[in-house]
Design a protein around this motif. Structure first.
Motif, short mmCIF file in Angstrom:
data_model
loop_
_atom_site.label_atom_id
_atom_site.label_comp_id
_atom_site.label_asym_id
_atom_site.label_seq_id
_atom_site.Cartn_x
_atom_site.Cartn_y
_atom_site.Cartn_z
N GLU A 180 59.49 7.82 -156.69
CA GLU A 180 58.25 8.49 -156.31
C GLU A 180 58.41 8.99 -154.88
O GLU A 180 59.13 8.38 -154.10
CB GLU A 180 57.03 7.56 -156.31
CG GLU A 180 56.97 6.52 -157.35
CD GLU A 180 55.73 5.65 -157.25
OE1 GLU A 180 54.99 5.62 -158.23
OE2 GLU A 180 55.52 5.00 -156.20
N LEU A 181 57.71 10.03 -154.59
CA LEU A 181 57.67 10.53 -153.22
C LEU A 181 56.32 10.13 -152.66
O LEU A 181 55.28 10.46 -153.23
CB LEU A 181 57.84 12.06 -153.20
CG LEU A 181 58.00 12.70 -151.83
CD1 LEU A 181 59.23 12.14 -151.11
CD2 LEU A 181 58.11 14.20 -151.96
N ARG A 182 56.32 9.39 -151.55
CA ARG A 182 55.07 8.89 -150.98
C ARG A 182 54.83 9.51 -149.60
O ARG A 182 55.76 9.79 -148.87
CB ARG A 182 55.12 7.37 -150.85
CG ARG A 182 55.13 6.68 -152.20
CD ARG A 182 54.89 5.20 -152.06
NE ARG A 182 54.67 4.59 -153.35
CZ ARG A 182 53.48 4.24 -153.81
NH1 ARG A 182 52.41 4.40 -153.07
NH2 ARG A 182 53.37 3.69 -155.00
N ASN A 183 53.56 9.66 -149.29
CA ASN A 183 53.12 10.12 -147.98
C ASN A 183 53.35 9.00 -146.98
O ASN A 183 52.81 7.91 -147.15
CB ASN A 183 51.63 10.51 -148.04
CG ASN A 183 51.14 11.09 -146.74
OD1 ASN A 183 51.63 10.77 -145.66
ND2 ASN A 183 50.15 11.97 -146.84
N LYS A 184 54.14 9.25 -145.96
CA LYS A 184 54.47 8.21 -144.99
C LYS A 184 53.22 7.71 -144.24
O LYS A 184 53.12 6.55 -143.90
CB LYS A 184 55.52 8.71 -143.99
CG LYS A 184 56.07 7.63 -143.10
CD LYS A 184 57.24 8.14 -142.29
CE LYS A 184 57.84 7.02 -141.47
NZ LYS A 184 59.03 7.43 -140.77
N ASP A 186 49.94 7.42 -145.28
CA ASP A 186 49.03 6.52 -145.98
C ASP A 186 49.61 5.91 -147.26
O ASP A 186 48.92 5.25 -148.02
CB ASP A 186 47.70 7.21 -146.29
CG ASP A 186 47.88 8.39 -147.24
OD1 ASP A 186 48.99 8.57 -147.80
OD2 ASP A 186 46.89 9.11 -147.44
N GLU A 187 50.87 6.16 -147.53
CA GLU A 187 51.61 5.65 -148.69
C GLU A 187 51.05 6.14 -150.02
O GLU A 187 51.33 5.56 -151.06
CB GLU A 187 51.71 4.12 -148.66
CG GLU A 187 52.54 3.61 -147.51
CD GLU A 187 52.91 2.14 -147.64
OE1 GLU A 187 52.90 1.60 -148.76
OE2 GLU A 187 53.22 1.54 -146.61
N SER A 188 50.27 7.20 -150.02
CA SER A 188 49.79 7.75 -151.29
C SER A 188 50.93 8.50 -151.97
O SER A 188 51.86 8.96 -151.32
CB SER A 188 48.59 8.67 -151.04
OG SER A 188 48.97 9.77 -150.22
N VAL A 189 50.85 8.62 -153.29
CA VAL A 189 51.89 9.31 -154.07
C VAL A 189 51.68 10.80 -153.97
O VAL A 189 50.61 11.32 -154.08
CB VAL A 189 51.87 8.85 -155.54
CG1 VAL A 189 52.92 9.60 -156.33
CG2 VAL A 189 52.13 7.37 -155.64
#
Length: 189
Positions: A180-184, A186-189
């Motif tokens: 998965e690629l996550r937003n650094k 807020d860790e959202s996908v």
């Protein structure tokens, strides 16, 4: 009648170690028992290096059996103690103890109610009752992601390539890798 027992333990898998909770199956062959009388089989696993006890059969559920003939086979499971860590024991040796409250070692009826030792097998050098411990595989992965071009932005549909390096997997077995690629932030996908 001369009661005796001999054994053969199952070997562990290629990447299995003797450690906390490992179950070793010990196949016990008996001879010279009195048919129709109850016997109890208990076992220990000893460290071959120093003969210390590293596992036991379950004392809460001993292997009780009543043979139909003087000779036969019965299995006992030995559970490795909680304080045994992988790699701390190279070889374990099964020791077996056969008792009965119904008969004594000569096969005579016993009414004392006490455990009579019938036979034991406690040979630290017996290869048939020796189980080898192996190095465990320690699966791990690491990754390196390809960076986007200087003028590229992450947006819907952008393809990101992630190079995954793996170690410690069993050869010729199928594995599934998900990413998965996550937003650094807020860790959202």
């Amino acid at each position: 009648l001369k009661p005796s027992i001999s054994t053969k333990v199952d070997q562990l898998g290629e990447h299995e170690a003797l450690k906390k909770g490992t179950v070793v199956t010990d196949h016990v062959h008996y001879e010279g028992l009195v048919p129709g009388k109850e016997y109890v089989l208990n076992a220990e696993l000893r460290n071959k290096a120093d003969e210390s006890v590293i596992g036991k059969s379950n004392p809460e559920e001993p292997v009780k059996f009543t043979p139909e003939s003087a000779s036969g086979d019965v299995d006992v499971k030995i559970i490795v103690n909680d304080d045994v860590e992988a790699g701390s024991v190279k070889q374990g040796v099964a020791y077996e103890y056969l008792t009965s409250t119904a008969v004594d070692a000569s096969g005579k009826d016993s009414e004392s109610g006490k455990d009579n030792e019938i036979a034991k097998h406690t040979d630290i050098k017996d290869k048939a009752q020796t189980v080898d411990s192996h190095d465990e595989l320690k699966p791990s992965i690491s990754t390196k992601v390809d960076q986007l071009g200087e003028h590229e932005a992450l947006k819907a549909g952008t393809v990101v390539t992630d190079h995954v390096h793996y170690e410690g997997l069993v050869p010729n077995k199928e594995y599934i890798l998900n990413a998965e690629l996550r937003n650094k932030a807020d860790e959202s996908v």
